[in-house]
Enzyme design. Structure first.
Site, PDB file in Angstrom:
ATOM      1  CG  HIS A 185      -5.870   1.885   4.806  1.00  0.00           C
ATOM      2  ND1 HIS A 185      -5.422   2.902   5.619  1.00  0.00           N
ATOM      3  CD2 HIS A 185      -4.894   0.948   4.784  1.00  0.00           C
ATOM      4  CE1 HIS A 185      -4.206   2.581   6.060  1.00  0.00           C
ATOM      5  NE2 HIS A 185      -3.869   1.409   5.568  1.00  0.00           N
ATOM      6  CD  GLU A 221      -3.640  -2.689   6.938  1.00  0.00           C
ATOM      7  OE1 GLU A 221      -2.491  -2.884   6.552  1.00  0.00           O
ATOM      8  OE2 GLU A 221      -4.281  -1.660   6.657  1.00  0.00           O
ATOM      9  CD  GLU A 239      -2.947   5.543   6.584  1.00  0.00           C
ATOM     10  OE1 GLU A 239      -2.829   5.652   5.346  1.00  0.00           O
ATOM     11  OE2 GLU A 239      -2.110   4.938   7.297  1.00  0.00           O
ATOM     12  N   GLY A 244       2.696  -1.094   4.263  1.00  0.00           N
ATOM     13  CA  GLY A 244       2.762   0.317   3.895  1.00  0.00           C
ATOM     14  C   GLY A 244       4.207   0.770   3.730  1.00  0.00           C
ATOM     15  N   GLY A 245       4.764   1.334   4.809  1.00  0.00           N
ATOM     16  CA  GLY A 245       6.090   1.968   4.754  1.00  0.00           C
ATOM     17  C   GLY A 245       7.179   1.121   4.106  1.00  0.00           C
ATOM     18  N   GLY A 258       2.123   1.872  10.885  1.00  0.00           N
ATOM     19  CA  GLY A 258       3.120   2.943  10.845  1.00  0.00           C
ATOM     20  C   GLY A 258       3.747   3.244  12.194  1.00  0.00           C
ATOM     21  CG  ASN A 262      -1.662   1.257   1.439  1.00  0.00           C
ATOM     22  OD1 ASN A 262      -1.748   2.080   0.532  1.00  0.00           O
ATOM     23  ND2 ASN A 262      -2.232   1.443   2.622  1.00  0.00           N
ATOM     24  CD1 TRP A 263       3.532   1.022  -2.948  1.00  0.00           C
ATOM     25  CD2 TRP A 263       3.428   2.177  -4.865  1.00  0.00           C
ATOM     26  NE1 TRP A 263       4.207   0.309  -3.915  1.00  0.00           N
ATOM     27  CE2 TRP A 263       4.165   1.000  -5.099  1.00  0.00           C
ATOM     28  CE3 TRP A 263       3.233   3.062  -5.933  1.00  0.00           C
ATOM     29  CZ2 TRP A 263       4.708   0.683  -6.347  1.00  0.00           C
ATOM     30  CZ3 TRP A 263       3.773   2.750  -7.172  1.00  0.00           C
ATOM     31  CH2 TRP A 263       4.501   1.578  -7.374  1.00  0.00           C
ATOM     32  CE  LYS A 264       0.040   3.256   4.812  1.00  0.00           C
ATOM     33  NZ  LYS A 264      -0.048   3.361   6.251  1.00  0.00           N
ATOM     34  CB  SER A 296       4.688  -2.232  12.114  1.00  0.00           C
ATOM     35  OG  SER A 296       4.320  -0.895  12.406  1.00  0.00           O
TER      36      SER A 296
HETATM   37  P1  PGA Z   1       2.583   0.107   7.659  1.00  0.00           P
HETATM   38  O1  PGA Z   1       1.144   0.376   6.987  1.00  0.00           O
HETATM   39  O2  PGA Z   1       3.134  -1.148   7.041  1.00  0.00           O
HETATM   40  O3  PGA Z   1       3.396   1.328   7.317  1.00  0.00           O
HETATM   41  O4  PGA Z   1       2.350  -0.049   9.118  1.00  0.00           O
HETATM   42  C1  PGA Z   1       0.267  -0.679   6.683  1.00  0.00           C
HETATM   43  C2  PGA Z   1      -0.982  -0.133   6.036  1.00  0.00           C
HETATM   44  O5  PGA Z   1      -1.410   0.974   6.400  1.00  0.00           O
HETATM   45  O6  PGA Z   1      -1.578  -0.782   5.143  1.00  0.00           O
END
Ligand code: PGA
Length: 250
Positions: free
Chosen positions: A96, A167, A98, A232-233, A173, A9-11, A211
């Protein structure tokens, strides 16, 4: 056994220029394997770039990070399912954390988006998970069941098209990840809930996110309850993504 899914997930990272450079580096070294698929959830503006780059490759998929439930209209800033599909997406994230917590997306909206995605031929990956306060209050399973309840009423063949990403919000994050055993316990409940709604058991895929890093991914995917990871990250750096997507079950 279904192939493991490694989904990035590149956000709000990697626009078309950076996405092209990332994929050049990634595809140069990535060795496809029968036991896994690699999915990219990119910003809407990067979908076509990524779709064109992965078109000739096996086991790769590109998806949108969110879509609107309406087919078209006066919805400034939004992307419809058909627009995402036209740009090459074959999947979309929905719900998601966010989207839920920063942009106020409701369960009602996630349900409408799942239905719109299915109707438009996109695999909707529904994200669920509890906040730290909800976890501390012992509400994790109630929250997850409530977020899954938006799928009630879908036909078994439709439920089979909805991978779930568990999640925990406190793990996204933050560098804190659920232990493989903790995640697996929630995954079991997700699987039971999906089966209770009529999903064919073999089709239910439950990914863990929060994470995930090269150092912990092997232990996570070693759990038979964990069918893949949503990252994500650690998915936006090509070397880290190569390490994650190339990792074996510990
Ligand atoms: P993260 O994000 O790996 O940076 O914790 C995961 C996500 O939001 O899908």
């Amino acid at each position: 056994m279904n192939p493991l899914i490694f989904a990035g997930n590149w956000k709000m990272h990697l626009g078309p220029v950076e996405a092209a450079a990332f994929l050049d580096r990634f595809l140069d070294s990535y060795v496809p394997r029968d036991d896994r698929e690699v999915w990219f959830y990119t910003p809407a503006v990067s979908l076509s770039t990524v779709a064109a780059r992965i078109a000739e490759r096996v086991g790769l998929r590109v998806g949108a990070q969110h879509v609107h439930w309406e087919a078209k209209g006066a919805f400034t800033g939004e992307t419809s399912v058909s627009m995402a599909a036209e740009a090459g997406a074959t999947s979309t994230l929905i719900g998601h954390s966010e989207r839920r917590h920063v942009f106020g997306e409701t369960d009602e909206a996630t349900g409408a988006k799942v239905r719109a995605a299915l109707a438009g031929g996109l695999l909707p990956m529904l994200c669920v998970g509890e906040t730290l306060a909800q976890r501390d209050a012992g509400q994790t399973l109630d929250v997850v069941r409530r977020q899954l309840a938006v799928l009630e009423g879908l036909a078994p063949a439709q439920l089979a098209q909805v991978p779930i990403a568990y999640e925990p919000v406190w793990a996204i994050g933050t560098g804190k990840n659920a232990t493989p055993a903790d995640a697996a316990a929630v995954h079991t409940v997700v699987r039971e809930t999906m089966a209770g709604m009529g999903a064919p058991r073999v089709s239910v895929r439950v990914l863990y996110g929060g994470s995930v890093k090269p150092a912990n991914v092997g232990a996570l995917v070693a759990e038979s309850e964990i069918d893949g990871v949503l990252v994500g990250g650690a998915s936006i750096d090509a070397d880290s993504w190569l390490a994650i997507t190339g990792s074996d079950r510990d």
